[in-house]
Design a protein around this motif. Structure first.
Motif, PDB file in Angstrom:
ATOM      1  N   ALA A   1       0.650  -1.073   0.128  1.00  0.00           N
ATOM      2  CA  ALA A   1       0.125   0.056  -0.021  1.00  0.00           C
ATOM      3  C   ALA A   1       0.979   1.265   0.042  1.00  0.00           C
ATOM      4  CB  ALA A   1      -1.022  -0.067   1.099  1.00  0.00           C
ATOM      5  N   VAL A   2       2.294   0.955  -0.071  1.00  0.00           N
ATOM      6  CA  VAL A   2       3.156   2.153  -0.118  1.00  0.00           C
ATOM      7  C   VAL A   2       3.790   2.444  -1.299  1.00  0.00           C
ATOM      8  CG1 VAL A   2       5.120   3.090   1.072  1.00  0.00           C
ATOM      9  CG2 VAL A   2       3.605   2.078   2.715  1.00  0.00           C
ATOM     10  N   MET A   3       4.168   1.285  -2.014  1.00  0.00           N
ATOM     11  CA  MET A   3       5.244   1.350  -3.079  1.00  0.00           C
ATOM     12  C   MET A   3       4.662   1.567  -4.532  1.00  0.00           C
ATOM     13  SD  MET A   3       6.707  -2.453  -2.583  1.00  0.00           S
ATOM     14  CE  MET A   3       8.150  -2.255  -3.713  1.00  0.00           C
ATOM     15  N   PHE A   4       3.645   1.255  -4.865  1.00  0.00           N
ATOM     16  CA  PHE A   4       3.016   1.234  -5.802  1.00  0.00           C
ATOM     17  C   PHE A   4       2.107   2.491  -6.574  1.00  0.00           C
ATOM     18  CE2 PHE A   4       3.365  -3.143  -4.951  1.00  0.00           C
ATOM     19  CZ  PHE A   4       4.101  -3.573  -5.829  1.00  0.00           C
ATOM     20  N   GLY A   5       3.132   3.531  -6.525  1.00  0.00           N
ATOM     21  CA  GLY A   5       2.421   5.074  -6.935  1.00  0.00           C
ATOM     22  C   GLY A   5       3.194   5.525  -7.887  1.00  0.00           C
ATOM     23  N   SER A   6       3.082   6.752  -8.206  1.00  0.00           N
ATOM     24  CA  SER A   6       3.618   7.381  -9.606  1.00  0.00           C
ATOM     25  C   SER A   6       4.861   7.796  -9.446  1.00  0.00           C
ATOM     26  CB  SER A   6       2.966   8.765  -9.836  1.00  0.00           C
ATOM     27  OG  SER A   6       2.929   9.531  -8.487  1.00  0.00           O
TER      28      SER A   6
ATOM     29  N   TYR B   1      -3.552  -7.310  -4.837  1.00  0.00           N
ATOM     30  CA  TYR B   1      -3.300  -7.287  -3.440  1.00  0.00           C
ATOM     31  C   TYR B   1      -2.931  -5.887  -3.007  1.00  0.00           C
ATOM     32  CZ  TYR B   1      -1.398  -8.198   1.023  1.00  0.00           C
ATOM     33  OH  TYR B   1      -1.025  -8.105   2.536  1.00  0.00           O
ATOM     34  N   PRO B   2      -2.007  -5.535  -3.733  1.00  0.00           N
ATOM     35  CA  PRO B   2      -1.780  -3.813  -3.434  1.00  0.00           C
ATOM     36  C   PRO B   2      -2.969  -3.052  -3.586  1.00  0.00           C
ATOM     37  CG  PRO B   2      -0.096  -4.654  -4.630  1.00  0.00           C
ATOM     38  CD  PRO B   2      -1.148  -5.877  -4.828  1.00  0.00           C
ATOM     39  N   LEU B   3      -3.767  -3.324  -4.428  1.00  0.00           N
ATOM     40  CA  LEU B   3      -5.224  -2.501  -4.504  1.00  0.00           C
ATOM     41  C   LEU B   3      -5.860  -2.680  -3.353  1.00  0.00           C
ATOM     42  CD1 LEU B   3      -6.929  -0.679  -6.297  1.00  0.00           C
ATOM     43  CD2 LEU B   3      -7.736  -2.794  -7.601  1.00  0.00           C
ATOM     44  N   SER B   4      -6.237  -3.939  -3.039  1.00  0.00           N
ATOM     45  CA  SER B   4      -6.983  -4.335  -2.067  1.00  0.00           C
ATOM     46  C   SER B   4      -6.555  -3.604  -0.726  1.00  0.00           C
ATOM     47  CB  SER B   4      -7.257  -5.807  -1.519  1.00  0.00           C
ATOM     48  OG  SER B   4      -6.020  -6.362  -1.015  1.00  0.00           O
ATOM     49  N   LYS B   5      -5.226  -3.495  -0.485  1.00  0.00           N
ATOM     50  CA  LYS B   5      -4.608  -2.965   0.877  1.00  0.00           C
ATOM     51  C   LYS B   5      -4.848  -1.261   0.781  1.00  0.00           C
ATOM     52  CE  LYS B   5      -3.383  -5.241   3.632  1.00  0.00           C
ATOM     53  NZ  LYS B   5      -4.274  -5.819   4.617  1.00  0.00           N
ATOM     54  N   ILE B   6      -4.438  -0.935  -0.170  1.00  0.00           N
ATOM     55  CA  ILE B   6      -4.618   0.687  -0.109  1.00  0.00           C
ATOM     56  C   ILE B   6      -6.171   1.175  -0.345  1.00  0.00           C
ATOM     57  CG2 ILE B   6      -4.398   1.149  -2.767  1.00  0.00           C
ATOM     58  CD1 ILE B   6      -2.981   3.482   0.007  1.00  0.00           C
TER      59      ILE B   6
ATOM     60  N   PRO C   1      -4.427   3.787  -6.482  1.00  0.00           N
ATOM     61  CA  PRO C   1      -5.317   2.697  -6.971  1.00  0.00           C
ATOM     62  C   PRO C   1      -5.521   2.501  -8.258  1.00  0.00           C
ATOM     63  CG  PRO C   1      -6.270   3.896  -5.056  1.00  0.00           C
ATOM     64  CD  PRO C   1      -4.891   4.685  -5.686  1.00  0.00           C
ATOM     65  N   LEU C   2      -5.337   3.562  -9.246  1.00  0.00           N
ATOM     66  CA  LEU C   2      -5.752   3.438 -10.633  1.00  0.00           C
ATOM     67  C   LEU C   2      -4.268   2.832 -11.189  1.00  0.00           C
ATOM     68  CD1 LEU C   2      -6.791   6.940 -11.667  1.00  0.00           C
ATOM     69  CD2 LEU C   2      -8.045   4.741 -11.694  1.00  0.00           C
ATOM     70  N   ILE C   3      -3.096   3.016 -10.619  1.00  0.00           N
ATOM     71  CA  ILE C   3      -1.883   2.260 -11.102  1.00  0.00           C
ATOM     72  C   ILE C   3      -2.199   0.817 -10.868  1.00  0.00           C
ATOM     73  CG2 ILE C   3       0.578   2.107 -11.124  1.00  0.00           C
ATOM     74  CD1 ILE C   3       0.757   5.017 -10.665  1.00  0.00           C
ATOM     75  N   CYS C   4      -2.560   0.377  -9.630  1.00  0.00           N
ATOM     76  CA  CYS C   4      -2.652  -0.923  -9.254  1.00  0.00           C
ATOM     77  C   CYS C   4      -3.609  -1.676 -10.200  1.00  0.00           C
ATOM     78  CB  CYS C   4      -3.165  -0.923  -7.780  1.00  0.00           C
ATOM     79  SG  CYS C   4      -1.828  -0.350  -6.665  1.00  0.00           S
ATOM     80  N   GLU C   5      -4.770  -1.038 -10.295  1.00  0.00           N
ATOM     81  CA  GLU C   5      -5.844  -1.356 -11.359  1.00  0.00           C
ATOM     82  C   GLU C   5      -5.426  -1.692 -12.648  1.00  0.00           C
ATOM     83  OE1 GLU C   5     -10.572  -1.177 -12.135  1.00  0.00           O
ATOM     84  OE2 GLU C   5      -9.639   0.384 -10.968  1.00  0.00           O
ATOM     85  N   GLN C   6      -4.768  -0.662 -13.416  1.00  0.00           N
ATOM     86  CA  GLN C   6      -3.950  -0.827 -14.678  1.00  0.00           C
ATOM     87  C   GLN C   6      -3.009  -1.830 -14.801  1.00  0.00           C
ATOM     88  OE1 GLN C   6      -2.413   3.038 -15.273  1.00  0.00           O
ATOM     89  NE2 GLN C   6      -4.546   3.978 -15.538  1.00  0.00           N
TER      90      GLN C   6
END
Length: 272
Positions: free
Chosen positions: A101-106, A133-138, A123-128
């Motif tokens: 929930a920390v590391m998958f940003g822009s 799992y990262p999407l669920s946590k953020i 969330p948009l990057i995670c979904e794309q």
């Protein structure tokens, strides 16, 4: 165990290691609950001073991300918080989130970059990228913060990376119950607030295998790792400053790897 504790479980066959803890007979109560059922946690949290929410599916491959990961993470967190909000004695809720929930940003993960608690996955990057799992946590974090702000709950987030070391339960899981000792500090330290990235070191898998080769030469054929070099700098690191301010002392990687292998051997999950 030095205080009265309540644990929520959904499988009686997975509770024997809890019931075997010192003092469990006198101070441990077990409750059955369902993350997706509102009100399911009412009896478990009634009268508590602090609620530690650690339950969320950890699945790396799913057919239905919404049903298998996102709904249990988001709705489950909200159901726990809704129950907690009814408890007048409650002082704090500690939620186990994740470094995912920390590391998958822009921001790019480049050499020299140090992540800290101000980083948030997008969330948009995670979904794309189908990082479910990262999407669920953020999304669970976002929902929790919104609910807490609207209902006057005090929240602390623990964001562990990959946790290694001895574990309590007799079966394997993706992350270790060792995080519980850190969660305990998150309640007892009055200065605790916000998020805590729980990453002692960023280590490549080849470095782990070299440590295994050094400690346990008889474990498999690791010759291919023996002469391989790790000359390239790490792509990123994670700040330990805030976690250490909570009183966390990270165990050296070599010690954690040794403890993990010894625990696997003790539980007959690895033989050599």
């Amino acid at each position: 165990m030095n205080s009265n504790s309540k644990y929520v479980v959904n499988d009686p066959n997975k509770t024997q290691h809890l019931l075997a803890l010192d003092g469990a007979k006198e101070r441990l109560s077990l409750f059955e609950a369902n993350l997706t059922v509102e009100g399911s946690f009412d009896s478990a949290v009634d009268g508590c001073l602090c609620v530690f929410h650690t339950a969320s599916p950890v699945l790396l491959s799913v057919d239905d991300p919404q049903t298998q990961l996102i709904d249990p993470a988001v709705k489950g967190t909200l159901n726990v918080l809704k129950s907690a909000a009814k408890v007048q004695s409650l002082k704090r809720v500690v939620l186990t989130s994740s470094m995912s929930a920390v590391m998958f940003g822009s921001r790019l993960l480049e050499h020299g970059v140090i992540m800290d608690e101000t980083w948030f996955s997008d969330p948009l990057i995670c979904e794309q990228k189908k990082l479910w799992y990262p999407l669920s946590k953020i999304l669970a974090e976002d929902a929790a913060v919104k609910f807490a702000n609207e209902n006057g709950l005090e929240l602390v987030f623990i964001n562990p990376g990959y946790v290694i070391g001895p574990f309590f339960q007799p079966t394997l899981n993706i992350t270790s119950e060792g995080i519980m000792s850190l969660i305990k500090n998150a309640f007892e330290n009055p200065e605790a607030n916000g998020r805590y990235c729980m990453v002692g070191n960023v280590v490549r898998s080849i470095e782990i295998m070299k440590i295994v080769e050094k400690l346990y030469p008889s474990l498999g054929d690791s010759k291919r790792y023996k002469d391989e070099k790790c000359d390239e700098p790490l792509p990123y690191n994670v700040s330990r400053e805030k976690a250490e301010s909570l009183g966390v002392n990270f165990t050296p990687v070599e010690v954690s790897i040794k403890d993990t292998i010894e625990s696997l051997k003790e539980k007959n999950l690895l033989s050599f």
